[in-house]
Design a protein around this motif. Structure first.
Motif, PDB file in Angstrom:
ATOM      1  N   GLU A 197      -2.656  -5.270  -7.118  1.00  0.00           N
ATOM      2  CA  GLU A 197      -3.944  -4.784  -6.602  1.00  0.00           C
ATOM      3  C   GLU A 197      -3.771  -4.110  -5.250  1.00  0.00           C
ATOM      4  N   ALA A 198      -2.774  -4.560  -4.479  1.00  0.00           N
ATOM      5  CA  ALA A 198      -2.513  -3.959  -3.165  1.00  0.00           C
ATOM      6  C   ALA A 198      -1.777  -2.638  -3.279  1.00  0.00           C
ATOM      7  N   GLY A 199      -1.168  -2.355  -4.463  1.00  0.00           N
ATOM      8  CA  GLY A 199      -0.548  -1.048  -4.658  1.00  0.00           C
ATOM      9  C   GLY A 199       0.824  -1.032  -5.298  1.00  0.00           C
ATOM     10  N   ALA A 200       1.560  -2.146  -5.298  1.00  0.00           N
ATOM     11  CA  ALA A 200       2.904  -2.157  -5.872  1.00  0.00           C
ATOM     12  C   ALA A 200       2.834  -2.086  -7.395  1.00  0.00           C
ATOM     13  N   ARG A 201       3.606  -1.199  -7.982  1.00  0.00           N
ATOM     14  CA  ARG A 201       3.572  -1.051  -9.443  1.00  0.00           C
ATOM     15  C   ARG A 201       4.484  -2.060 -10.124  1.00  0.00           C
ATOM     16  N   LEU A 202       5.685  -2.270  -9.597  1.00  0.00           N
ATOM     17  CA  LEU A 202       6.658  -3.177 -10.201  1.00  0.00           C
ATOM     18  C   LEU A 202       6.943  -4.324  -9.244  1.00  0.00           C
ATOM     19  N   VAL A 203       6.711  -5.548  -9.700  1.00  0.00           N
ATOM     20  CA  VAL A 203       7.008  -6.749  -8.918  1.00  0.00           C
ATOM     21  C   VAL A 203       7.976  -7.611  -9.729  1.00  0.00           C
ATOM     22  N   VAL A 204       9.063  -8.024  -9.093  1.00  0.00           N
ATOM     23  CA  VAL A 204      10.050  -8.876  -9.746  1.00  0.00           C
ATOM     24  C   VAL A 204      10.268 -10.110  -8.879  1.00  0.00           C
ATOM     25  N   SER A 222       6.990  -7.998 -13.663  1.00  0.00           N
ATOM     26  CA  SER A 222       5.573  -7.669 -13.831  1.00  0.00           C
ATOM     27  C   SER A 222       5.365  -6.191 -13.496  1.00  0.00           C
ATOM     28  N   LEU A 223       4.916  -5.429 -14.491  1.00  0.00           N
ATOM     29  CA  LEU A 223       4.658  -4.003 -14.312  1.00  0.00           C
ATOM     30  C   LEU A 223       3.169  -3.763 -14.498  1.00  0.00           C
ATOM     31  N   GLU A 233       2.531 -15.449 -11.394  1.00  0.00           N
ATOM     32  CA  GLU A 233       1.708 -14.460 -12.089  1.00  0.00           C
ATOM     33  C   GLU A 233       0.530 -14.011 -11.233  1.00  0.00           C
ATOM     34  N   HIS A 234      -0.124 -14.974 -10.593  1.00  0.00           N
ATOM     35  CA  HIS A 234      -1.258 -14.621  -9.741  1.00  0.00           C
ATOM     36  C   HIS A 234      -0.792 -13.827  -8.525  1.00  0.00           C
ATOM     37  N   ALA A 235       0.356 -14.207  -7.972  1.00  0.00           N
ATOM     38  CA  ALA A 235       0.896 -13.465  -6.832  1.00  0.00           C
ATOM     39  C   ALA A 235       1.197 -12.019  -7.227  1.00  0.00           C
ATOM     40  N   CYS A 236       1.792 -11.842  -8.407  1.00  0.00           N
ATOM     41  CA  CYS A 236       2.075 -10.485  -8.878  1.00  0.00           C
ATOM     42  C   CYS A 236       0.801  -9.664  -8.976  1.00  0.00           C
ATOM     43  N   ASP A 237      -0.254 -10.254  -9.522  1.00  0.00           N
ATOM     44  CA  ASP A 237      -1.516  -9.529  -9.646  1.00  0.00           C
ATOM     45  C   ASP A 237      -2.078  -9.162  -8.278  1.00  0.00           C
ATOM     46  N   SER A 242       0.826  -1.205   0.000  1.00  0.00           N
ATOM     47  CA  SER A 242       0.000   0.000   0.000  1.00  0.00           C
ATOM     48  C   SER A 242       0.865   1.262   0.000  1.00  0.00           C
ATOM     49  N   TRP A 243       2.141   1.139   0.405  1.00  0.00           N
ATOM     50  CA  TRP A 243       3.046   2.287   0.355  1.00  0.00           C
ATOM     51  C   TRP A 243       4.323   2.008  -0.433  1.00  0.00           C
ATOM     52  N   ALA A 244       4.505   0.779  -0.906  1.00  0.00           N
ATOM     53  CA  ALA A 244       5.702   0.435  -1.676  1.00  0.00           C
ATOM     54  C   ALA A 244       5.414   0.468  -3.176  1.00  0.00           C
ATOM     55  N   ASP A 245       6.422   0.841  -3.943  1.00  0.00           N
ATOM     56  CA  ASP A 245       6.308   0.893  -5.400  1.00  0.00           C
ATOM     57  C   ASP A 245       6.940  -0.313  -6.067  1.00  0.00           C
ATOM     58  N   ILE A 246       8.007  -0.836  -5.465  1.00  0.00           N
ATOM     59  CA  ILE A 246       8.768  -1.951  -6.031  1.00  0.00           C
ATOM     60  C   ILE A 246       8.823  -3.078  -5.012  1.00  0.00           C
ATOM     61  N   LEU A 247       8.492  -4.278  -5.453  1.00  0.00           N
ATOM     62  CA  LEU A 247       8.593  -5.468  -4.610  1.00  0.00           C
ATOM     63  C   LEU A 247       9.474  -6.471  -5.339  1.00  0.00           C
TER      64      LEU A 247
END
Length: 334
Positions: free
Chosen positions: A229-236, A247-248, A221-225, A199-204
């Motif tokens: 949805e919780a707020g992170a824009r970029l997940v690696v 995943s962006l 893929e499902h975890a990234c989604d 909710s406050w992080a941009d990159i995970l």
């Protein structure tokens, strides 16, 4: 500048020493050098190297050329001196650190055949977890455009609430990066509030082992989604030799891992995070919510990060590369 908040850990790697004598006299030696008298019992040696996920990331960032400030509670013990020397020698700014009275955290690592490390931690009452709100006033962030945190400092009491509060406040004007760096022996699954952090992080950035612990049986893929949805824009999600999933906001691509003869994987994930942040910083993408970032650029950053991580795997311990080492592929270990 990128600020990194978290722990330093003394990584101790075991070595065995055979008995010096079958008659208990240590080959006629004494206790004063030359191996010394050991009663014929042999023993276990420890080679201690500076480590800790956040500290490793700060070192890697500074070595790559990104100004890095480390926010840590550094003990006055012998390990604290080792940490200070290592961080400073790599060019890390230590002006944001706290002089701590508590002891340093020690982790004894056993390496498996693939170079992976299994840690036993000695961490009760250690300096790293004692953050207070007074110690984490907003001014400690300085002029950083990005704050990276996570690992044990974000889940260990009593300091975790102060760390999260500091990161949440920093998100108003800085890009926030989080690496859970899961340690099941020191924290329970419920301590890793990844969805709340998003909710406050941009990159995970997390490993496939982290993912399996946090969301067992859930596809990457499902975890990234879920985390988008919780707020992170970029997940690696890094997958070791299988590369990484980028995943962006739901757009995805995979990045291969460079081939390398692995000595050990200690610090590889931390170096990957540093490479990712370094590349994004160099492109002017940090300092906000990553609104101008596209998938192609994110993939380029992850590919660079994979190269940095591979070079770290090619040498013992958490020893990330310097820029001159990036011009050649990782050298095999003899």
């Amino acid at each position: 500048m990128i600020a990194v908040l978290g722990e330093c850990v003394a990584d101790a790697f075991t070595t065995t020493h055979p008995s010096t004598s079958t008659d208990g006299r240590g080959g006629g030696g004494d206790r004063s050098g030359g191996g010394g008298y050991d009663g014929g019992r042999g023993g276990l040696g420890l080679r201690v190297l500076p480590g800790g996920g956040p500290a490793n990331t700060a070192v890697a960032l500074a070595r790559l050329g990104t100004p890095a400030r480390f926010l840590g509670r550094l003990s006055g013990d012998v390990f604290g001196g080792l940490f200070r020397e290592h961080l400073a020698a790599s060019g890390v700014d230590l002006s944001g650190c706290v002089e701590a009275a508590e002891p340093s955290t020690l982790a004894v690592a056993a390496l498996d055949a693939g170079g992976g490390a299994d840690y036993t931690f000695y961490a009760e009452g250690a300096a790293d977890w004692q953050w207070s709100r007074d110690e984490l006033a907003p001014a400690r962030l300085g002029a950083a455009t990005c704050l990276h945190t996570g690992s044990l400092a974000l889940v260990r009491a009593p300091g975790r609430a102060a760390v999260e509060e500091f990161a949440r406040a920093a998100s108003r004007h800085a890009t926030i990066s989080v690496d859970p760096n899961v340690r099941p022996s020191l924290a329970a699954k419920g301590d890793y509030q990844v969805a709340r952090w998003c909710s406050w992080a941009d990159i995970l950035r997390l490993s496939d082992d982290d993912l399996e612990f946090l969301l067992p049986g859930v596809s990457p893929e499902h975890a990234c989604d879920t985390w988008h949805e919780a707020g992170a824009r970029l997940v690696v999600v890094t997958r070791g030799a299988a590369g990484a999933l980028v995943s962006l906001n739901g757009e995805r691509a995979t990045v291969p891992a460079p081939k390398v003869e692995v000595v050990d994987t200690v610090g590889a994930g931390d170096s990957f995070t540093a490479g990712l942040l370094h590349h994004l910083h160099a492109g002017g993408h940090l300092g906000g919510r990553l609104d101008g970032l596209d998938l192609e650029t994110a993939v380029e950053a992850a590919a660079f990060a994979a190269h940095v991580a591979a070079l770290t795997c090619s040498v013992p311990g958490a020893n990330p590369p310097w820029p001159a080492q990036l011009t050649a592929p990782p050298a095999p270990h003899n």
